[in-house]
Design a protein around this motif. Structure first.
Motif, PDB file in Angstrom:
ATOM      1  N   ALA A   1      -0.425   7.237  -4.236  1.00 13.86           N
ATOM      2  CA  ALA A   1      -1.440   6.388  -3.044  1.00 13.86           C
ATOM      3  C   ALA A   1       0.066   5.150  -3.637  1.00 13.86           C
ATOM      4  CB  ALA A   1      -2.413   6.038  -4.164  1.00 13.86           C
ATOM      5  N   ARG A   2      -1.061   4.332  -1.692  1.00 16.99           N
ATOM      6  CA  ARG A   2       0.369   3.277  -1.269  1.00 16.99           C
ATOM      7  C   ARG A   2      -0.550   2.618  -0.863  1.00 16.99           C
ATOM      8  NH1 ARG A   2       5.739   2.218  -2.395  1.00 16.99           N
ATOM      9  NH2 ARG A   2       5.247   0.807  -0.343  1.00 16.99           N
ATOM     10  N   LYS A   3      -0.383   0.891  -0.633  1.00 16.82           N
ATOM     11  CA  LYS A   3      -1.578   0.443   0.079  1.00 16.82           C
ATOM     12  C   LYS A   3      -2.364   0.427   1.099  1.00 16.82           C
ATOM     13  CE  LYS A   3      -2.027  -4.190   1.740  1.00 16.82           C
ATOM     14  NZ  LYS A   3      -1.094  -5.522   1.734  1.00 16.82           N
ATOM     15  N   ARG A   4      -1.887   1.593   1.855  1.00 16.64           N
ATOM     16  CA  ARG A   4      -2.708   2.018   3.204  1.00 16.64           C
ATOM     17  C   ARG A   4      -2.874   3.388   3.574  1.00 16.64           C
ATOM     18  NH1 ARG A   4      -0.509  -3.062   6.412  1.00 16.64           N
ATOM     19  NH2 ARG A   4      -2.490  -4.674   5.566  1.00 16.64           N
ATOM     20  N   LYS A   5      -2.273   4.131   2.317  1.00 16.30           N
ATOM     21  CA  LYS A   5      -2.185   5.595   2.723  1.00 16.30           C
ATOM     22  C   LYS A   5      -2.220   6.187   0.566  1.00 16.30           C
ATOM     23  CE  LYS A   5       1.255   5.214   5.286  1.00 16.30           C
ATOM     24  NZ  LYS A   5       1.614   3.557   5.052  1.00 16.30           N
ATOM     25  N   THR A   6      -2.539   7.665   1.904  1.00 13.31           N
ATOM     26  CA  THR A   6      -3.045   8.462   0.000  1.00 13.31           C
ATOM     27  C   THR A   6      -2.488   9.882   0.492  1.00 13.31           C
ATOM     28  OG1 THR A   6      -4.434   7.354  -0.708  1.00 13.31           O
ATOM     29  CG2 THR A   6      -4.086   8.966  -1.471  1.00 13.31           C
TER      30      THR A   6
END
Length: 76
Positions: free
Chosen positions: A42-47
Motif C-alpha cells: 500500500a502506498r499513498k494513492r494506490k494498493t
C-alpha cells in the motif's frame, strides 16, 4: 481464507472500495473476499494485492500508467 480490510484516505479509489470515501475504521474489501491473499503493498494513492495463484490486483491512482494499465485514463 485471509481477508483484506482497508482504511484511511480513499483518494483515487486507493482503498479498493470503488469510491473515494475516507474509511475511519477497517472495512472488508469484498471484491477479494474469495481470494487467498499472500501479500499487500500500500502506498499513498494506490494498493497492490498478490493472491496465491500469482495474480496481482491494483487499485488507486493511474497517473502516468502507475497501475500498469496503459490503455486506461487516469479517471477510469
Amino acid at each position: 481464507m485471509i481477508q483484506v480490510y482497508t482504511w484511511g484516505k480513499g483518494y483515487c479509489g486507493a482503498l479498493g472500495h470503488r469510491d473515494e470515501i475516507e474509511k475511519t475504521t477497517p472495512e472488508l474489501l469484498t471484491s477479494l473476499k474469495n481470494q487467498l491473499v499472500v501479500q499487500v503493498c500500500a502506498r499513498k494513492r494506490k494498493t497492490f494485492v498478490l493472491v496465491n495463484y500469482g495474480s496481482v490486483y491494483g487499485f488507486g491512482s493511474m497517473g502516468f500508467g502507475s497501475l500498469g494499465f496503459l490503455d486506461r485514463r487516469v479517471s477510469d
